[in-house]
Design a protein around this motif. Sequence first.
Motif, PDB file in Angstrom:
ATOM      1  N   ALA A 205      -8.036 -17.516  -0.285  1.00 14.69           N
ATOM      2  CA  ALA A 205      -7.266 -16.279  -0.430  1.00 14.69           C
ATOM      3  C   ALA A 205      -7.756 -15.177   0.496  1.00 14.69           C
ATOM      4  O   ALA A 205      -7.008 -14.233   0.789  1.00 14.69           O
ATOM      5  CB  ALA A 205      -7.340 -15.790  -1.880  1.00 14.69           C
ATOM      6  N   LEU A 206      -8.992 -15.270   0.951  1.00 16.37           N
ATOM      7  CA  LEU A 206      -9.633 -14.235   1.749  1.00 16.37           C
ATOM      8  C   LEU A 206     -10.026 -14.813   3.102  1.00 16.37           C
ATOM      9  O   LEU A 206     -10.878 -15.707   3.178  1.00 16.37           O
ATOM     10  CB  LEU A 206     -10.878 -13.710   1.019  1.00 16.37           C
ATOM     11  N   ALA A 207      -9.410 -14.348   4.191  1.00 13.95           N
ATOM     12  CA  ALA A 207      -9.801 -14.804   5.516  1.00 13.95           C
ATOM     13  C   ALA A 207     -11.193 -14.241   5.830  1.00 13.95           C
ATOM     14  O   ALA A 207     -11.440 -13.052   5.632  1.00 13.95           O
ATOM     15  CB  ALA A 207      -8.796 -14.330   6.559  1.00 13.95           C
TER      16      ALA A 207
ATOM     17  N   HIS B 157      -1.301  -9.327   6.387  1.00 14.41           N
ATOM     18  CA  HIS B 157      -0.729 -10.427   5.603  1.00 14.41           C
ATOM     19  C   HIS B 157      -1.710 -10.950   4.553  1.00 14.41           C
ATOM     20  O   HIS B 157      -1.306 -11.285   3.441  1.00 14.41           O
ATOM     21  CB  HIS B 157      -0.313 -11.577   6.522  1.00 14.41           C
ATOM     22  N   ARG B 158      -2.986 -11.050   4.924  1.00 21.79           N
ATOM     23  CA  ARG B 158      -4.024 -11.524   4.004  1.00 21.79           C
ATOM     24  C   ARG B 158      -5.202 -10.575   4.078  1.00 21.79           C
ATOM     25  O   ARG B 158      -5.445  -9.945   5.124  1.00 21.79           O
ATOM     26  CB  ARG B 158      -4.510 -12.923   4.390  1.00 21.79           C
ATOM     27  N   PRO B 159      -5.977 -10.438   2.996  1.00 17.59           N
ATOM     28  CA  PRO B 159      -7.210  -9.662   3.095  1.00 17.59           C
ATOM     29  C   PRO B 159      -8.196 -10.369   4.025  1.00 17.59           C
ATOM     30  O   PRO B 159      -8.137 -11.602   4.188  1.00 17.59           O
ATOM     31  CB  PRO B 159      -7.722  -9.619   1.651  1.00 17.59           C
TER      32      PRO B 159
ATOM     33  N   ALA C 229     -13.502  -7.782  -4.304  1.00 12.07           N
ATOM     34  CA  ALA C 229     -12.635  -8.020  -5.467  1.00 12.07           C
ATOM     35  C   ALA C 229     -11.354  -7.190  -5.370  1.00 12.07           C
ATOM     36  O   ALA C 229     -10.264  -7.669  -5.721  1.00 12.07           O
ATOM     37  CB  ALA C 229     -13.392  -7.680  -6.747  1.00 12.07           C
ATOM     38  N   ALA C 230     -11.484  -5.956  -4.875  1.00  7.42           N
ATOM     39  CA  ALA C 230     -10.324  -5.064  -4.798  1.00  7.42           C
ATOM     40  C   ALA C 230      -9.279  -5.582  -3.814  1.00  7.42           C
ATOM     41  O   ALA C 230      -8.069  -5.536  -4.094  1.00  7.42           O
ATOM     42  CB  ALA C 230     -10.766  -3.656  -4.408  1.00  7.42           C
ATOM     43  N   VAL C 231      -9.722  -6.085  -2.649  1.00  6.34           N
ATOM     44  CA  VAL C 231      -8.726  -6.533  -1.655  1.00  6.34           C
ATOM     45  C   VAL C 231      -8.105  -7.866  -2.042  1.00  6.34           C
ATOM     46  O   VAL C 231      -7.057  -8.243  -1.507  1.00  6.34           O
ATOM     47  CB  VAL C 231      -9.337  -6.619  -0.236  1.00  6.34           C
ATOM     48  N   LEU C 232      -8.734  -8.583  -2.963  1.00  3.57           N
ATOM     49  CA  LEU C 232      -8.159  -9.841  -3.431  1.00  3.57           C
ATOM     50  C   LEU C 232      -7.029  -9.625  -4.441  1.00  3.57           C
ATOM     51  O   LEU C 232      -6.205 -10.504  -4.655  1.00  3.57           O
ATOM     52  CB  LEU C 232      -9.246 -10.717  -4.062  1.00  3.57           C
ATOM     53  N   ARG C 233      -6.996  -8.418  -5.040  1.00  4.29           N
ATOM     54  CA  ARG C 233      -5.926  -8.116  -5.992  1.00  4.29           C
ATOM     55  C   ARG C 233      -4.632  -7.802  -5.249  1.00  4.29           C
ATOM     56  O   ARG C 233      -4.665  -7.354  -4.100  1.00  4.29           O
ATOM     57  CB  ARG C 233      -6.338  -6.936  -6.889  1.00  4.29           C
ATOM     58  N   PRO C 234      -3.482  -8.029  -5.891  1.00  5.08           N
ATOM     59  CA  PRO C 234      -2.204  -7.698  -5.244  1.00  5.08           C
ATOM     60  C   PRO C 234      -2.148  -6.223  -4.866  1.00  5.08           C
ATOM     61  O   PRO C 234      -2.711  -5.366  -5.561  1.00  5.08           O
ATOM     62  CB  PRO C 234      -1.163  -8.044  -6.314  1.00  5.08           C
ATOM     63  N   SER C 235      -1.478  -5.924  -3.742  1.00  3.98           N
ATOM     64  CA  SER C 235      -1.350  -4.537  -3.301  1.00  3.98           C
ATOM     65  C   SER C 235      -0.511  -3.753  -4.299  1.00  3.98           C
ATOM     66  O   SER C 235       0.445  -4.265  -4.878  1.00  3.98           O
ATOM     67  CB  SER C 235      -0.688  -4.473  -1.930  1.00  3.98           C
ATOM     68  N   LYS C 236      -0.870  -2.477  -4.473  1.00  4.59           N
ATOM     69  CA  LYS C 236      -0.060  -1.604  -5.307  1.00  4.59           C
ATOM     70  C   LYS C 236       1.102  -1.060  -4.494  1.00  4.59           C
ATOM     71  O   LYS C 236       0.958  -0.808  -3.299  1.00  4.59           O
ATOM     72  CB  LYS C 236      -0.915  -0.446  -5.834  1.00  4.59           C
ATOM     73  N   PRO C 237       2.249  -0.898  -5.103  1.00  3.76           N
ATOM     74  CA  PRO C 237       3.390  -0.326  -4.373  1.00  3.76           C
ATOM     75  C   PRO C 237       3.038   1.062  -3.864  1.00  3.76           C
ATOM     76  O   PRO C 237       2.304   1.810  -4.504  1.00  3.76           O
ATOM     77  CB  PRO C 237       4.501  -0.268  -5.432  1.00  3.76           C
TER      78      PRO C 237
ATOM     79  N   VAL D  31     -14.518  -4.906   5.421  1.00  7.31           N
ATOM     80  CA  VAL D  31     -13.557  -5.492   4.484  1.00  7.31           C
ATOM     81  C   VAL D  31     -12.207  -4.805   4.687  1.00  7.31           C
ATOM     82  O   VAL D  31     -12.114  -3.572   4.625  1.00  7.31           O
ATOM     83  CB  VAL D  31     -14.027  -5.344   3.030  1.00  7.31           C
ATOM     84  N   ILE D  32     -11.176  -5.605   4.931  1.00 11.90           N
ATOM     85  CA  ILE D  32      -9.836  -5.120   5.269  1.00 11.90           C
ATOM     86  C   ILE D  32      -8.848  -5.646   4.235  1.00 11.90           C
ATOM     87  O   ILE D  32      -8.869  -6.840   3.897  1.00 11.90           O
ATOM     88  CB  ILE D  32      -9.447  -5.612   6.683  1.00 11.90           C
ATOM     89  N   ASP D  33      -7.984  -4.762   3.727  1.00 13.99           N
ATOM     90  CA  ASP D  33      -7.059  -5.211   2.674  1.00 13.99           C
ATOM     91  C   ASP D  33      -5.861  -5.950   3.272  1.00 13.99           C
ATOM     92  O   ASP D  33      -5.712  -6.068   4.491  1.00 13.99           O
ATOM     93  CB  ASP D  33      -6.631  -4.036   1.776  1.00 13.99           C
ATOM     94  N   ARG D  34      -4.986  -6.456   2.403  1.00 14.74           N
ATOM     95  CA  ARG D  34      -3.872  -7.282   2.867  1.00 14.74           C
ATOM     96  C   ARG D  34      -2.823  -6.463   3.618  1.00 14.74           C
ATOM     97  O   ARG D  34      -1.941  -7.036   4.265  1.00 14.74           O
ATOM     98  CB  ARG D  34      -3.252  -8.041   1.690  1.00 14.74           C
ATOM     99  N   ASP D  35      -2.920  -5.134   3.572  1.00 10.48           N
ATOM    100  CA  ASP D  35      -2.024  -4.286   4.348  1.00 10.48           C
ATOM    101  C   ASP D  35      -2.612  -3.935   5.710  1.00 10.48           C
ATOM    102  O   ASP D  35      -1.995  -3.195   6.477  1.00 10.48           O
ATOM    103  CB  ASP D  35      -1.712  -2.996   3.577  1.00 10.48           C
ATOM    104  N   GLY D  36      -3.808  -4.456   5.994  1.00 10.89           N
ATOM    105  CA  GLY D  36      -4.423  -4.224   7.283  1.00 10.89           C
ATOM    106  C   GLY D  36      -5.250  -2.959   7.379  1.00 10.89           C
ATOM    107  O   GLY D  36      -5.616  -2.538   8.485  1.00 10.89           O
TER     108      GLY D  36
END
Length: 342
Positions: A102-104, A70-72, A177-185, A154-159
């Motif tokens: 924005a980042l847990a 849910h969150r990076p 910085a990369a995981v703070l950006r919106p996920s790409k489809p 470091v874990i992205d918002r998709d887990g």
Amino acid sequence: MVTPRGFVIASMMLAACGGRAKPPVAPAGEGDALPFVTVARDALVGHRAPAMTLELLDGTRVDLASVIGHRPLYLKFWATWCVPCRAQMPHLEATFRAHGDALAMYAIDVGVDDPIENVRAFVAKQQLAVPVAFDRDGTIAEQLHLNVTPQHVVIDRDGIVRFVGHAVTPELEQAIAAVLRPSKPGATDASPIATAAAPPPLVLDDHTTLDLGALPHANLALTFATLFCDSYIHESRPEIGAACADHARQIEAAHRAHPDLRWITVAFPVWTGNDDIADYRKRLGATTPIGIDRGNAWRHKLAVQGDYTTILFDATGTELGRSAGDAAALVALVALVAQAPK
């Protein structure tokens, strides 16, 4: 950083503890930590992070299932005795203050040779705002393949785990910085991080192995120890180092007094290779076989809290009791050998 062992020794250790060491993929800025980082990185990056529950210093528990996917998330293993951990705290705190909404983020103390009172005192003195957790029994260390301190995950918002490192490097900053950006489809399927159902056999330096699922039909004592606590940690936290050396001598005295009791030392894996075992023997006169607890699985499975914990088993594999570094408790514990079934 002056580490317990350097790059060459660590590379030899990696080859000895489970096949060939893979070519380094971590950034060169990791220095002596490069081989240790590579082991953890190979196990984690590209895999889905497991569900974990953290225990914060105030006793509250945080279920990361509400965060992962849910969150990076940025996790950092550390200890108060770890010199680079302390040096990196301003960076961690600045990152939390800049991106904590924005980042847990959680700083996870490894819970080894580091009483929780020390951790609370350090956090208070440094006025840290970043949440701090305490890994009492190695649960989180096992799930995230702790192999070095500090260790950044470091874990992205998709887990999905996207980065593992040791130093504060440009690559770490880029990963955050990369995981703070919106996920790409696109597809986010990834396999979970591999965890063994049971601890792997402990490879001992006397060229034997010990399987927790099939303990030998003999009385057995397991002592969990950090092999550099009387050296590296002694320089950083002298009182802990002195206690460590004293505990090691108590273990050796008890071992010699009970030759009918098989005694094995289980070593904390962080910054520890085969040459560290030899150095430890020279410094403290240790004669028990020693194995390195890769993945912290033995510590976690046996719910060991703190260092220099000794667990006594009888010939049936039944736990008779345990002591945590107290000389009188240790003497009382090994006295149970005479009463235990042969």
